[in-house]
Write an enzyme that holds these catalytic residues in place. Sequence first.
Site, PDB file in Angstrom:
ATOM      1  N   ASP A 124      -1.017  44.742  10.191  1.00 51.20           N
ATOM      2  CA  ASP A 124      -2.361  44.209  10.018  1.00 51.20           C
ATOM      3  C   ASP A 124      -3.175  45.091   9.065  1.00 51.20           C
ATOM      4  O   ASP A 124      -3.141  46.320   9.166  1.00 51.20           O
ATOM      5  CB  ASP A 124      -3.028  44.185  11.404  1.00 51.20           C
ATOM      6  N   GLU A 141       0.425  42.851   5.618  1.00 54.25           N
ATOM      7  CA  GLU A 141      -0.698  41.944   5.397  1.00 54.25           C
ATOM      8  C   GLU A 141      -1.668  42.724   4.520  1.00 54.25           C
ATOM      9  O   GLU A 141      -2.416  43.578   5.000  1.00 54.25           O
ATOM     10  CB  GLU A 141      -1.390  41.572   6.713  1.00 54.25           C
TER      11      GLU A 141
HETATM   12  C1  NOJ Z   1      -6.198  40.553   9.923  1.00 56.27           C
HETATM   13  C2  NOJ Z   1      -5.843  39.660  11.065  1.00 56.27           C
HETATM   14  O1  NOJ Z   1      -4.920  38.711  10.634  1.00 56.27           O
HETATM   15  C3  NOJ Z   1      -7.140  39.075  11.541  1.00 56.27           C
HETATM   16  O2  NOJ Z   1      -6.938  38.031  12.456  1.00 56.27           O
HETATM   17  C4  NOJ Z   1      -7.978  40.168  12.123  1.00 56.27           C
HETATM   18  O3  NOJ Z   1      -9.246  39.648  12.466  1.00 56.27           O
HETATM   19  C5  NOJ Z   1      -8.184  41.302  11.112  1.00 56.27           C
HETATM   20  N1  NOJ Z   1      -6.990  41.643  10.414  1.00 56.27           N
HETATM   21  C6  NOJ Z   1      -8.679  42.531  11.805  1.00 56.27           C
HETATM   22  O4  NOJ Z   1      -7.668  43.064  12.601  1.00 56.27           O
END
Ligand code: NOJ
Length: 567
Positions: free
Chosen positions: A222, A285
């Site tokens: 993440d 991500e």
């Molecule tokens: C990316 C995640 O996919 C999202 O759902 C989240 O709100 C943010 N990062 C913060 O962790």
Amino acid sequence: MSLQPETLDAPDRPAGTAAWWRTAVVYQVYPRSFADSTGDGVGDLPGVTARLDHLADLGVDGLWLSPMYVSPMADGGYDVADYRDVDPLFGTLADVDELVARAHERGLRVVLDLVPNHTSDEHAWFRAALAAGPGSPERARYLFRDGRGERGEQPPNDWRSVFGGEAWTRVTEPDGTPGQWYLHLFDSRQPDLDWTSAEVREEFHAVLRYWLDRGVDGFRIDVAHGLAKAEGLPDHGRDHDLLDAGREDAPTHLAPMWDQEGVHEVYRGWRRVADAYGDRVLIAEAWVQPPERLARYLRPDELHLAFAFAFLDTPWRAGDLRAAVTAALATTGAVGAPATWVLSNHDVVRHTTRLALPVDARRPIGIRATDPQPDEALGLRRGRAASLLMLALPGAAYLYQGEELGLPEHTALPDEVRQDPAFFREQGRVAGRDGCRVPLPWEAGAPGLGFSPSGRTWLPQPESFARFAADAQRGVAGSTLELYRAALRLRRELGLGAGRLAWAEGFGADVVAAHVTAPDGAPVLVVANLGPEPVALPPGARVLLASGALDEAGRVPQDVTAWVSVG
Ligand code: NOJ
């Protein structure tokens, strides 16, 4: 980036290194909304295990589970209070073990979601930091700073939260006085860790090992581009909003909180941990622009994959799509990595709905009943065409639960039921991400569409979902579920994920046409027609699969993708 015909693919690599993750299709499970086994209206791990046959039957290679760790759920579980245990909402550690075992029995890999940029404010470390006071080692795990202004009453810098509002919150010190501020790039209940801390680095190595030892096949990371901040936390000088980083015109790393050099050393360490376990995968991500910068996360001693969000954000225009594909393949190929395609996830408007929005519109953060309502049929038609294009591309592909059903976004959720912190921090200026997180429809005739034995669903399902229920599509020729099943079967049989892509000549400007050729395979012609003129296929062509009906002359009509055998 040149649009000339050229050959692009995952680069040549030594024999024996064709690891599973290079071509895998992985299905994202958002556990709250996949399947509920208890009747409380919230999905859970036994619910996932009970539905694994759906995934095996679909033909994916594995699943990525959004967070199921202990969490107060201030951000749907992306606020982790204990990285080594499961939230009772979702089940127990034994349920994870059971899920992994049953998935592996079916040949499905299991990828967890790791959230290293921030913890929950209920994490033991953050509680200890609040109690310990300024200058303590407990505070050094986070980014606590004194405020500006005479009495420290202003935040330490001008950074804004991705979810809206300031990225800093002031604490009350143990003695009751107004005190320091802590950084949170997201919600105030998600304090950012300080990744210059050796203790933080060691802890995450231990967390990785903890789950790898339990047999998981890897991690989606993440906010992978957010861990390192520019030294001294300098002012940013501008605002940004939810998931904006990947869409800014300027290179992302010019912002002091994104894509800073320090992240790469972190991932080199993680790669060493993962490599000790064999064929595990680490997926970033990272909303990073330009694609050359994203590819830096994929250098041979760093992460394995990174989502090509630039492709997800590409307008439905053939030239733009060709350019996005070319850029992703060329930049990842240059570092020896495959591209990782994705069209939907739990943060973006589902692509079946998104693609019905005006082509040049900026991607919205959710859609409300008071917004113009996108045309469902057009979105589904384009969505299916986009999926079939994506699934033909060399590399890995990630699906979001429900896209195999052609599910649309819920575009009319009442504000009272919304839970996304972005809706609240933006004070309702954006709808937020709840509309893509609605519990799945499994059985058209069952209460709650079969999501839960009690019929309860933590978000209401729109009426239209009954038409999209899995049981209404299974075995039905032409349904989206059968389209995905056929695509995944053919993709595997033809080896498209390991193929080379060469743009095909002789098609018009509104057409994305390419030959994808697997090692030792015959070329497959992929034709996505985005323009109004039907596209004729070469003489002798045999259509293997199409996202919609061809016309009476066997031509590919607008917003249809066909896979064609020409060999
Ligand atoms: C990316 C995640 O996919 C999202 O759902 C989240 O709100 C943010 N990062 C913060 O962790």
